[in-house]
Design a protein around this motif. Structure first.
Motif, mmCIF file in Angstrom:
data_model
loop_
_atom_site.group_PDB
_atom_site.id
_atom_site.type_symbol
_atom_site.label_atom_id
_atom_site.label_comp_id
_atom_site.label_asym_id
_atom_site.label_seq_id
_atom_site.Cartn_x
_atom_site.Cartn_y
_atom_site.Cartn_z
ATOM 1 N N THR A 150 0.846 -1.191 0.000
ATOM 2 C CA THR A 150 0.000 0.000 0.000
ATOM 3 C C THR A 150 0.881 1.241 0.000
ATOM 4 O O THR A 150 2.110 1.161 0.100
ATOM 5 N N ARG A 151 0.236 2.402 -0.042
ATOM 6 C CA ARG A 151 0.972 3.661 0.073
ATOM 7 C C ARG A 151 0.922 4.198 1.507
ATOM 8 O O ARG A 151 1.147 5.389 1.743
ATOM 9 N N ALA A 152 0.633 3.337 2.440
ATOM 10 C CA ALA A 152 0.436 3.772 3.821
ATOM 11 C C ALA A 152 1.677 4.452 4.391
ATOM 12 O O ALA A 152 2.820 4.096 4.065
ATOM 13 N N ALA A 190 13.871 1.999 8.205
ATOM 14 C CA ALA A 190 14.524 3.071 7.445
ATOM 15 C C ALA A 190 13.716 3.491 6.217
ATOM 16 O O ALA A 190 14.167 4.347 5.454
ATOM 17 N N HIS A 191 12.547 2.924 6.035
ATOM 18 C CA HIS A 191 11.713 3.248 4.873
ATOM 19 C C HIS A 191 11.308 4.724 4.922
ATOM 20 O O HIS A 191 11.005 5.265 5.992
ATOM 21 N N PRO A 192 11.273 5.399 3.769
ATOM 22 C CA PRO A 192 10.926 6.831 3.767
ATOM 23 C C PRO A 192 9.505 7.132 4.235
ATOM 24 O O PRO A 192 9.215 8.282 4.595
ATOM 25 N N ARG A 193 8.619 6.128 4.248
ATOM 26 C CA ARG A 193 7.263 6.379 4.732
ATOM 27 C C ARG A 193 7.066 5.936 6.178
ATOM 28 O O ARG A 193 5.935 5.760 6.629
ATOM 29 N N VAL A 194 8.166 5.785 6.908
ATOM 30 C CA VAL A 194 8.093 5.347 8.311
ATOM 31 C C VAL A 194 8.649 6.432 9.225
ATOM 32 O O VAL A 194 9.704 7.018 8.946
#
Length: 516
Positions: A150-152, A190-194
């Motif tokens: 998802t894009r969450a 390390a994900h940019p959406r985290v």
């Protein structure tokens, strides 16, 4: 040359997804998945490509010609699994779903790109903001699912100053392969959406309601934070310590004091014989110098070097055929350098169970182990190898001693008996604790739910041991998280998630104010 799966298998099936010839079983599509102690590689169909070894997050897969003497048994265990008629578990009788599955390849570490929408969430659905309370395996598998499918935007929250949960604070330091799973999870942090908030306690710093007000959904992955009770006199007395505390102590848990454990006794009784009990026993008798290169806490290593422990008794209520430990963990005990194993043959049912065990039975692991009826009035031998004694068919009825532990009283076929000991370690399982703002089942120690959705709530979910109880290892959380995330996404599509009142920036400001 073929490959074999060894002791540290985490059962998360990452290896299955990269095998080009489908030689690793049981797969997630097969009924036996989740019920076996480990996965197995079929030596007849393995093409020696090594993709599984590269992908394994626990370093559990090795070429058979590189197995150590203590690991050679796993070559036989892997091969023996396919000599039996497992329903859907080998290349001749695998399930239709597995047989029809396309060739699956891919690295263990994922490159960040556009998410693949193979779940219930449409590709044009807006980004959800999901908070996950807890950064152990269950929480991180849920985060992984959300990030890859998802894009969450994911907010990770943990009350401890270091992420990892039981991978960080619950895995024995002499199991570096299992602890390596944390590297995979760190990659997702390390994900940019985290966004990650460590040292943030739900209840004292922020409330459950405040987290929910700033996110579309909240997933609780808080595990089973305490230990089960024995319900016997003396279990809370001096010299009686829970295995939960002991494991946290040698792993440097910030909430356990450095002086919480003193190893001044020559004999220790470990009540329980599951994998945690075996971990505790192994650490107590292992040469401390072999632990010096591990991530063991410095204060624990220093205490182990001063230790007077000569003998550890593993106490089990049931017989060897029903022991709670897994075969891979018990096999590892047979190859501890400088340590003798012994089975206390005090009950004729014990020897009968071991001698009559089939090759796949747990009791068969103890067949090469010496047996004798132990005279517990004698102290441990002052010289020679340390030893671990299996004492089956013995239920603890009291931990005795006024100012310190003096003995553990047990009952069995011969009546009651005192086993002299200066330390009792209770290792009879974990238990979940109630979470503020969530319903709680006192009997099971879990949060009531329907496929991960908290009963009576909207936008609140559970995963891991707080969802299903303290059962299953690291890999079991992968399927558990997939179910919970699937339920969450179905709710998002149905439009039942409550819209958040605040956004990411507001939550960040709230956290800053509360932690000053």
């Amino acid at each position: 040359m073929a490959f074999a799966i060894t002791q540290t298998c985490c059962n998360d099936a990452t290896c299955v997804s990269v095998c080009p010839v489908n030689c690793i079983h049981p797969t997630p599509e097969e009924r036996a998945f989740g019920s076996t102690e480990m996965l197995h590689i079929d030596p007849r169909s393995c093409i020696d490509c090594g993709a599984c070894a590269d992908a394994c997050p626990a370093d559990a897969i090795l070429p058979v010609d590189r197995l150590s003497e203590g690991q050679r048994v796993y070559e036989r265990i892997n091969a023996a699994y396919f000599e039996k008629d497992h329903d859907g578990d080998n290349d001749a009788t695998r399930s239709p779903a597995a047989a029809a599955a396309p060739e699956r390849t891919g690295p263990n570490f994922h490159a960040w790109g556009e998410p693949v929408f193979d779940r219930v969430l449409p590709a044009d659905f807006g980004a959800l903001r999901v908070a996950i309370v807890g950064t152990g395996p269950a929480g991180m598998y849920a985060a992984r699912d959300l990030l890859l499918h998802t894009r969450a935007e994911v907010t990770l929250i943990d009350r401890l100053p270091a992420a990892g949960g039981l991978v960080r604070y619950g895995v024995a330091p002499d199991h570096p392969g299992t602890r390596k799973v944390g590297e995979t999870f760190a990659h997702f942090r390390a994900h940019p959406r985290v966004r990650t908030y460590l040292g943030l306690d739900v209840g004292s710093h922020v409330t459950a309601e405040e987290i929910a007000a700033h996110h579309d959904a909240v997933i609780y992955a808080v595990g089973a934070a305490t230990d089960r009770r024995l319900g016997i006199p003396g279990e809370d007395g001096p010299g009686s310590v829970s295995a939960t505390t002991f494991v946290a102590w040698y792993n440097g848990h910030p909430e356990v004091a450095a002086d919480a454990v003193r190893l001044t006794a020559e004999r220790v009784v470990v009540i329980g014989n599951g994998n945690v009990a075996l971990d505790v026993a192994r650490i107590l008798v292992t040469d401390p110098e072999s632990l010096s290169g591990t991530e063991i806490a410095g204060h624990a290593l220093a205490e182990l070097r001063r230790s007077r422990v000569r003998e550890v008794v593993l106490l089990g209520r049931r017989g060897p055929e029903d022991a709670a430990y897994t075969r891979p963990e018990s096999l590892a005990l047979r190859h501890l350098p400088g340590v003798d194993l012994l089975v206390d043959d005090h009950d004729p049912r014990i020897g009968a169970a071991i001698d009559g065990a089939g090759p796949d039975d747990k009791a068969a692991v103890l067949r090469p182990v010496a047996r004798e009826t132990v005279d517990w009035s004698l102290p441990p031998a002052p010289a020679g190898p340390r030893r671990i004694v299996f004492r089956f068919l013995s239920a603890p009825v009291a931990v005795r001693g006024a100012d310190s532990t003096r003995a553990v009283r047990v009952t069995g076929v011969g009546g009651e008996l005192d086993i002299p000991a200066g330390l009792a370690l209770r290792a009879v399982g974990h238990r979940g604790v109630a979470q503020a703002g969530l319903p709680f089942d006192e009997v099971t120690g879990t949060v009531p739910h329907q496929r991960g959705r908290v009963t009576g709530g909207t936008g609140t979910y559970v995963v891991g041991w707080i969802k299903r109880g303290p059962s299953g290892g690291i890999g079991a959380n992968r399927a558990c998280a997939a179910e919970t995330v699937g339920t969450l996404l179905a709710d998002a599509v149905a439009g039942t998630l409550p819209p958040p009142a605040g956004g990411t920036r507001e939550f960040r400001r709230l956290v800053r104010r509360r932690r000053r």
